[in-house]
Design an enzyme around this catalytic site. Structure first.
Site, PDB file in Angstrom:
ATOM      1  CG  HIS A 258      12.083 -20.827 -31.283  1.00  0.00           C
ATOM      2  ND1 HIS A 258      11.259 -20.941 -30.178  1.00  0.00           N
ATOM      3  CD2 HIS A 258      11.348 -21.193 -32.348  1.00  0.00           C
ATOM      4  CE1 HIS A 258      10.069 -21.354 -30.556  1.00  0.00           C
ATOM      5  NE2 HIS A 258      10.092 -21.530 -31.868  1.00  0.00           N
TER       6      HIS A 258
ATOM      7  CD  GLU B 242       7.355 -23.497 -37.538  1.00  0.00           C
ATOM      8  OE1 GLU B 242       7.712 -24.012 -38.620  1.00  0.00           O
ATOM      9  OE2 GLU B 242       7.477 -24.063 -36.439  1.00  0.00           O
TER      10      GLU B 242
END
Length: 218
Positions: free
Chosen positions: A16, A86
């Site tokens: 990202h 994550e």
């Protein structure tokens, strides 16, 4: 170094774009931090660099910063996969490596130390903080990336590329799953925001075709 052209199946990774916490070096696990304006432009630029990819499937972390990156990059049909979230940093969430190292009294490295570490030192008494909510072990993160690969491999077997949009530590551990090496090898795989990587194979062995390609690298 450009992303090499190939007709062979491969896993393409996209981290990202920038967030405020990423810019500050703060561990951003399950905190749903949004992209900065620069992070949004990084995502669009990644999409331009990947314009010719045409993946047969796109998988994405459930966290906003990854889903928004995929959207801005032009991959709006991604399948959200919870195993691509994550690392759950637990007591390390929101803290920098320097801050954690201060509490430990030595340099901190997450692939070696994990996240079960003391909290911040009390500024008045000087006492070390207590360990906060438990996060994931490296082995638990690796178990998630192994599960994801088990689902992705049948798709890859049909030919073409599979795109994964997720997070720095998660993607580094995913690369160790692909290579079938110990998860701690991820310490050697630095990965910047909006960076692109490609995992493939040669002579029957898993390979890294490209790693950490950013900006003008593509």
């Amino acid at each position: 170094m450009a992303l090499p052209a190939t007709d062979s199946p491969r896993l393409v990774l996209l981290r990202h774009g920038d967030t405020e916490w990423a810019l500050a070096g703060r561990h951003t696990g399950r905190t749903d931090a949004p992209l900065t304006p620069d992070g949004e432009e990084q995502a669009r630029a990644a999409g331009r660099r990947l314009a010719g990819l045409a993946p047969v499937a796109v998988f994405c972390s459930p966290l906003t910063r990854a889903r928004r990156t995929a959207e801005l990059a032009g991959f709006t049909d991604g399948v959200v996969d919870p195993d691509l979230a994550e690392w759950d940093y637990g007591p390390v969430e929101g803290r920098t490596s320097a801050e954690v190292g201060e509490a430990l009294g030595r340099p901190y490295e997450i692939f070696h130390d994990g996240v079960d570490v003391p909290g911040p030192v009390d500024p008045v008494t000087g006492d070390p903080g207590t360990t906060g909510p438990r996060g994931e072990t490296l082995a638990e993160v690796r178990a998630r990336t192994d599960r994801f690969l088990a689902r992705a491999r049948p798709v890859l077997a049909g030919g073409g590329s599979v795109l994964v949009v997720a997070h720095g530590h998660l993607l580094r551990v995913l690369a160790t799953s692909w290579l079938d090496v110990d998860a701690s090898f991820g310490v050697h795989l630095e990965l910047g925001c909006a960076a692109i990587c490609a995992l493939g194979s040669a002579h029957g062995r898993p390979t890294i075709e490209a790693w950490n390609l950013v900006g003008d690298d593509l």
